[in-house]
Design a protein around this motif. Structure first.
Motif, PDB file in Angstrom:
ATOM      1  N   ASN A   1       0.821  -1.206   0.000  1.00 31.82           N
ATOM      2  CA  ASN A   1       0.000   0.000   0.000  1.00 31.82           C
ATOM      3  C   ASN A   1       0.860   1.262   0.000  1.00 31.82           C
ATOM      4  OD1 ASN A   1       0.763   0.581   2.673  1.00 31.82           O
ATOM      5  ND2 ASN A   1      -0.869  -0.666   3.496  1.00 31.82           N
ATOM      6  N   ASP A   2       0.240   2.383  -0.352  1.00 34.29           N
ATOM      7  CA  ASP A   2       0.968   3.655  -0.460  1.00 34.29           C
ATOM      8  C   ASP A   2       1.544   4.098   0.877  1.00 34.29           C
ATOM      9  OD1 ASP A   2       0.451   3.801  -3.142  1.00 34.29           O
ATOM     10  OD2 ASP A   2      -1.351   5.020  -2.901  1.00 34.29           O
ATOM     11  N   TRP A   3       0.812   3.862   1.954  1.00 32.01           N
ATOM     12  CA  TRP A   3       1.253   4.257   3.296  1.00 32.01           C
ATOM     13  C   TRP A   3       2.563   3.558   3.658  1.00 32.01           C
ATOM     14  CZ3 TRP A   3      -0.041   0.684   7.606  1.00 32.01           C
ATOM     15  CH2 TRP A   3       0.342   1.180   8.848  1.00 32.01           C
ATOM     16  N   ARG A   4       2.601   2.243   3.452  1.00 32.93           N
ATOM     17  CA  ARG A   4       3.812   1.480   3.771  1.00 32.93           C
ATOM     18  C   ARG A   4       4.949   1.861   2.822  1.00 32.93           C
ATOM     19  NH1 ARG A   4       7.005  -2.714   3.502  1.00 32.93           N
ATOM     20  NH2 ARG A   4       7.417  -3.943   5.361  1.00 32.93           N
ATOM     21  N   SER A   5       4.638   2.040   1.553  1.00 28.96           N
ATOM     22  CA  SER A   5       5.655   2.429   0.562  1.00 28.96           C
ATOM     23  C   SER A   5       6.299   3.763   0.923  1.00 28.96           C
ATOM     24  CB  SER A   5       5.041   2.527  -0.833  1.00 28.96           C
ATOM     25  OG  SER A   5       4.552   1.285  -1.243  1.00 28.96           O
ATOM     26  N   ALA A   6       5.492   4.690   1.399  1.00 25.23           N
ATOM     27  CA  ALA A   6       6.025   5.997   1.788  1.00 25.23           C
ATOM     28  C   ALA A   6       7.004   5.840   2.944  1.00 25.23           C
ATOM     29  CB  ALA A   6       4.883   6.942   2.164  1.00 25.23           C
ATOM     30  N   TRP A   7       6.676   4.990   3.904  1.00 27.39           N
ATOM     31  CA  TRP A   7       7.573   4.784   5.037  1.00 27.39           C
ATOM     32  C   TRP A   7       8.844   4.049   4.614  1.00 27.39           C
ATOM     33  CZ3 TRP A   7       8.481   6.982   9.375  1.00 27.39           C
ATOM     34  CH2 TRP A   7       7.474   7.714  10.000  1.00 27.39           C
ATOM     35  N   VAL A   8       8.725   3.086   3.730  1.00 28.38           N
ATOM     36  CA  VAL A   8       9.914   2.383   3.233  1.00 28.38           C
ATOM     37  C   VAL A   8      10.845   3.375   2.548  1.00 28.38           C
ATOM     38  CG1 VAL A   8      10.737   0.677   1.553  1.00 28.38           C
ATOM     39  CG2 VAL A   8       8.835   0.106   3.080  1.00 28.38           C
TER      40      VAL A   8
ATOM     41  N   ARG B   1      13.419  -1.823  11.856  1.00 32.70           N
ATOM     42  CA  ARG B   1      14.338  -1.121  10.950  1.00 32.70           C
ATOM     43  C   ARG B   1      14.541   0.316  11.410  1.00 32.70           C
ATOM     44  NH1 ARG B   1      13.384   0.250   4.553  1.00 32.70           N
ATOM     45  NH2 ARG B   1      15.378   1.314   4.263  1.00 32.70           N
ATOM     46  N   ALA B   2      13.470   0.994  11.790  1.00 33.42           N
ATOM     47  CA  ALA B   2      13.569   2.367  12.273  1.00 33.42           C
ATOM     48  C   ALA B   2      14.423   2.433  13.538  1.00 33.42           C
ATOM     49  CB  ALA B   2      12.179   2.945  12.522  1.00 33.42           C
ATOM     50  N   ASP B   3      14.278   1.444  14.425  1.00 36.34           N
ATOM     51  CA  ASP B   3      15.094   1.408  15.643  1.00 36.34           C
ATOM     52  C   ASP B   3      16.571   1.209  15.318  1.00 36.34           C
ATOM     53  OD1 ASP B   3      12.888   1.813  17.277  1.00 36.34           O
ATOM     54  OD2 ASP B   3      12.624  -0.327  17.727  1.00 36.34           O
ATOM     55  N   ARG B   4      16.869   0.368  14.331  1.00 33.23           N
ATOM     56  CA  ARG B   4      18.284   0.165  13.936  1.00 33.23           C
ATOM     57  C   ARG B   4      18.869   1.449  13.356  1.00 33.23           C
ATOM     58  NH1 ARG B   4      16.070  -4.666  12.079  1.00 33.23           N
ATOM     59  NH2 ARG B   4      16.076  -3.912   9.932  1.00 33.23           N
ATOM     60  N   ILE B   5      18.092   2.151  12.548  1.00 29.31           N
ATOM     61  CA  ILE B   5      18.559   3.429  11.984  1.00 29.31           C
ATOM     62  C   ILE B   5      18.823   4.426  13.104  1.00 29.31           C
ATOM     63  CG2 ILE B   5      17.903   5.412  10.559  1.00 29.31           C
ATOM     64  CD1 ILE B   5      16.346   3.410   8.780  1.00 29.31           C
ATOM     65  N   LEU B   6      17.922   4.497  14.071  1.00 28.15           N
ATOM     66  CA  LEU B   6      18.114   5.411  15.203  1.00 28.15           C
ATOM     67  C   LEU B   6      19.380   5.059  15.976  1.00 28.15           C
ATOM     68  CD1 LEU B   6      17.201   7.711  17.024  1.00 28.15           C
ATOM     69  CD2 LEU B   6      15.768   6.053  18.249  1.00 28.15           C
ATOM     70  N   ALA B   7      19.628   3.776  16.203  1.00 25.32           N
ATOM     71  CA  ALA B   7      20.845   3.362  16.914  1.00 25.32           C
ATOM     72  C   ALA B   7      22.092   3.771  16.128  1.00 25.32           C
ATOM     73  CB  ALA B   7      20.826   1.854  17.157  1.00 25.32           C
ATOM     74  N   ARG B   8      22.055   3.625  14.809  1.00 29.30           N
ATOM     75  CA  ARG B   8      23.195   4.043  13.981  1.00 29.30           C
ATOM     76  C   ARG B   8      23.386   5.549  14.041  1.00 29.30           C
ATOM     77  NH1 ARG B   8      22.268   1.595   8.220  1.00 29.30           N
ATOM     78  NH2 ARG B   8      24.176   2.764   7.795  1.00 29.30           N
ATOM     79  N   GLN B   9      22.281   6.314  14.050  1.00 24.14           N
ATOM     80  CA  GLN B   9      22.379   7.768  14.138  1.00 24.14           C
ATOM     81  C   GLN B   9      23.009   8.183  15.467  1.00 24.14           C
ATOM     82  OE1 GLN B   9      18.242   8.681  13.410  1.00 24.14           O
ATOM     83  NE2 GLN B   9      18.726   9.522  11.394  1.00 24.14           N
ATOM     84  N   ILE B  10      22.620   7.533  16.543  1.00 26.65           N
ATOM     85  CA  ILE B  10      23.194   7.852  17.856  1.00 26.65           C
ATOM     86  C   ILE B  10      24.682   7.522  17.876  1.00 26.65           C
ATOM     87  CG2 ILE B  10      23.177   7.172  20.294  1.00 26.65           C
ATOM     88  CD1 ILE B  10      20.066   6.879  19.954  1.00 26.65           C
TER      89      ILE B  10
ATOM     90  N   PRO C   1       4.407   1.917  10.175  1.00 27.46           N
ATOM     91  CA  PRO C   1       3.888   0.553  10.237  1.00 27.46           C
ATOM     92  C   PRO C   1       4.683  -0.281  11.244  1.00 27.46           C
ATOM     93  CG  PRO C   1       4.154   1.244   7.959  1.00 27.46           C
ATOM     94  CD  PRO C   1       4.804   2.288   8.816  1.00 27.46           C
ATOM     95  N   LEU C   2       4.006  -1.104  12.000  1.00 32.27           N
ATOM     96  CA  LEU C   2       4.655  -1.881  13.056  1.00 32.27           C
ATOM     97  C   LEU C   2       5.770  -2.773  12.534  1.00 32.27           C
ATOM     98  CD1 LEU C   2       1.670  -2.843  15.368  1.00 32.27           C
ATOM     99  CD2 LEU C   2       3.464  -1.156  15.767  1.00 32.27           C
ATOM    100  N   ASP C   3       5.612  -3.326  11.342  1.00 33.09           N
ATOM    101  CA  ASP C   3       6.647  -4.219  10.827  1.00 33.09           C
ATOM    102  C   ASP C   3       7.923  -3.474  10.438  1.00 33.09           C
ATOM    103  OD1 ASP C   3       5.171  -3.131   8.598  1.00 33.09           O
ATOM    104  OD2 ASP C   3       6.106  -4.651   7.311  1.00 33.09           O
ATOM    105  N   LEU C   4       7.849  -2.131  10.321  1.00 30.28           N
ATOM    106  CA  LEU C   4       9.040  -1.329  10.008  1.00 30.28           C
ATOM    107  C   LEU C   4       9.715  -0.786  11.266  1.00 30.28           C
ATOM    108  CD1 LEU C   4       7.827   0.656   6.867  1.00 30.28           C
ATOM    109  CD2 LEU C   4       9.284  -1.373   6.954  1.00 30.28           C
TER     110      LEU C   4
END
Length: 106
Positions: free
Chosen positions: A2-9, A57-66, A51-54
């Protein structure tokens, strides 16, 4: 998909590309010379909640940013120490000859 998930990806892809660039600059000691001005990330309008399934991935990106922010802080501290040390080096720019050492043992 869906468009919502695609936008977040797509948004997470952009964040990952940005942090990968910072990590590479830190690895190659080119941070100060090659870093463009900061362009803070903001989520695109109307994306809705992550989306919950993402979330992992978002948490890993945040850890890398920190981790990258900590690396930048360490690099800045090293730079300040190097600048302090070089400021103590005496430069012979007065036109006088530098000191010469004479071996008197002969």
């Amino acid at each position: 998909m869906n468009d919502w998930r695609s936008a977040w990806v797509a948004a997470l892809d952009d964040l990952e590309a940005d942090i990968a660039q910072v990590e590479e600059l830190l690895r190659t000691d080119q941070f100060v010379r090659d870093t463009p001005p900061a362009d803070p990330w903001t989520p695109p309008e109307g994306m809705g909640p992550l989306p919950l399934d993402l979330r992992p991935r978002a948490d890993r990106i945040l850890a890398r940013q920190i981790a990258a922010a900590e690396g930048i802080a360490r690099a800045m501290a090293v730079n300040r120490r190097q600048a302090a040390m070089t400021s103590r080096i005496e430069l012979f720019d007065s036109g006088a000859a530098p000191p010469a050492y004479l071996d008197r043992a002969m």
